[in-house]
Design a protein around this motif. Structure first.
Motif, mmCIF file in Angstrom:
data_model
loop_
_atom_site.group_PDB
_atom_site.id
_atom_site.type_symbol
_atom_site.label_atom_id
_atom_site.label_comp_id
_atom_site.label_asym_id
_atom_site.label_seq_id
_atom_site.Cartn_x
_atom_site.Cartn_y
_atom_site.Cartn_z
ATOM 1 N N ALA A 25 17.998 -23.573 23.661
ATOM 2 C CA ALA A 25 16.870 -22.846 24.252
ATOM 3 C C ALA A 25 17.433 -21.857 25.269
ATOM 4 O O ALA A 25 17.561 -22.159 26.459
ATOM 5 N N ASP A 26 17.794 -20.676 24.800
ATOM 6 C CA ASP A 26 18.557 -19.743 25.631
ATOM 7 C C ASP A 26 17.790 -19.289 26.874
ATOM 8 O O ASP A 26 18.395 -19.077 27.932
ATOM 9 N N ASP A 27 16.469 -19.123 26.751
ATOM 10 C CA ASP A 27 15.703 -18.702 27.924
ATOM 11 C C ASP A 27 15.776 -19.753 29.032
ATOM 12 O O ASP A 27 15.816 -19.433 30.215
ATOM 13 N N MET A 28 15.856 -21.022 28.634
ATOM 14 C CA MET A 28 15.971 -22.111 29.611
ATOM 15 C C MET A 28 17.364 -22.133 30.238
ATOM 16 O O MET A 28 17.509 -22.366 31.435
ATOM 17 N N VAL A 29 18.379 -21.868 29.418
ATOM 18 C CA VAL A 29 19.746 -21.804 29.941
ATOM 19 C C VAL A 29 19.850 -20.690 30.987
ATOM 20 O O VAL A 29 20.436 -20.862 32.055
ATOM 21 N N GLN A 30 19.245 -19.537 30.672
ATOM 22 C CA GLN A 30 19.274 -18.409 31.606
ATOM 23 C C GLN A 30 18.549 -18.750 32.907
ATOM 24 O O GLN A 30 19.008 -18.385 34.003
ATOM 25 N N GLU A 31 17.438 -19.453 32.796
ATOM 26 C CA GLU A 31 16.683 -19.844 33.990
ATOM 27 C C GLU A 31 17.505 -20.793 34.861
ATOM 28 O O GLU A 31 17.571 -20.647 36.080
#
Length: 334
Positions: A25-31
């Motif tokens: 879940a890349d958006d979560m990793v970025q967050e």
């Protein structure tokens, strides 16, 4: 417990010597990346801290940071991003010699060095170095949040009321990054006042899924002109007909499943549990199919499956084929 709850626990207890943030879940990793940088007050000019994106940086420099002792402080924080050798991605940023140096660090990490790894993807558990990493590190896996977890998280980081967040989650299809964008959108629109569900309805754009539900509602009501106009508007907005067809077919498949469960007198909660999808489309489907027959939905679904085959194999214009099927569906007896 969500990954953000886990991170709060880390902040309260202190950063572990080795922390791995990873997940598909890349958006979560970025967050989480943003949150860890904020938590450690990361400053590029601070000589006790170092950050390296290994896809753009000389890996030897990053490894030297791990192997060296701090000069101007008692400890050193090293953040390495995109060490793809450790993931299932078929790429590498470290050669065998460099990977061995990293493995040596894991075997005997310096007590004065803290390491944070930020990985965009799944850990390759078959690798010896990953097995060693798992035995040494605190793992923080970024996975998609459930509706309740999304609402809980954004309830903690914003002042929005629960009913407003529920409406935004519905219109964001439970997508973390889309929900975050939509929250920014409604807060900007509200100009500091309390955000209401009416604001959400006015400002948050309809998703393609929402438009497909609107399209099927028009089809079921026999409103062919409005249905064709909506499809025309969607294509003008850049939506591909094949994508519209795929979502429309999946929607009809859901309608049929829901109708069959209605006939068994299953409640919405039972349906959601069985289908393992967000409650919102199930709720809409129940409203749409209540007065329809399962036989009608079966025949309609068959029309769409045949259209999909025709679009992919026929030389005829796909817009023409779609339009013909749309007319057939609208004129079909309920």
């Amino acid at each position: 417990m969500s990954v953000f709850n886990e991170f709060e626990k880390i902040k309260n207890e202190g950063l572990p010597q080795i922390l791995v943030i990873f997940g598909e879940a890349d958006d979560m990793v970025q967050e989480l990346k943003g949150q860890i940088l904020d938590f450690v007050n990361f400053e590029p000019t601070d000589l006790s801290q170092a950050y390296y994106d290994l896809t753009t940086t000389n890996a030897n420099l990053a490894l030297e940071e791990l192997e060296s002792f701090p000069f101007f402080s008692d400890s050193r924080l090293v953040i390495l991003e995109n060490l793809v050798n450790l993931t299932t991605v078929k790429k590498s940023v470290l050669d065998e010699k460099q990977l061995k140096r990293f493995e040596n660090f894991l075997e005997n990490p310096s007590s004065t060095t803290q390491l944070v790894l930020i990985l965009h993807g799944k850990l390759d558990s078959r690798l010896k170095v990953v097995k060693k990493l798992k035995s040494q590190a605190y793992l923080l896996e970024a996975t998609e949040l459930k509706t309740s977890e999304l609402i809980q998280y954004f309830g903690q980081v914003t002042l929005l009321k629960k009913n407003v967040l529920e409406k935004i989650a519905e219109k964001s299809n439970d997508n973390f990054s889309i929900m975050k964008q939509n929250i920014d959108l409604v807060q900007t629109y509200a100009l500091g006042r309390e955000v209401t569900t009416d604001d959400v309805e006015k400002v948050v754009p309809k998703s393609l899924q929402d438009n497909i539900f609107a399209l099927t509602d028009l089809i079921f009501k026999g409103k062919i002109d409005e249905a064709r106009e909506l499809v025309h508007d969607l294509t003008l907005q850049g939506e591909d007909l094949i994508k519209i067809l795929a979502i429309l077919t999946n929607s009809y498949r859901l309608y049929l499943q829901v109708k069959l469960m209605q006939e068994k007198r299953w409640q919405e909660q039972q349906q959601v549990s069985f289908l393992k999808i967000h409650p919102y489309p199930v709720k809409l489907a129940n409203q749409l199919v209540r007065k329809l027959s399962s036989d009608f939905l079966k025949k309609s679904l068959l029309e769409l499956i045949q259209l999909d085959f025709a679009v992919k194999t026929s030389v005829a214009d796909k817009a023409y084929l779609f339009d013909i099927t749309l007319i057939k569906l609208t004129l079909k007896k309920v």
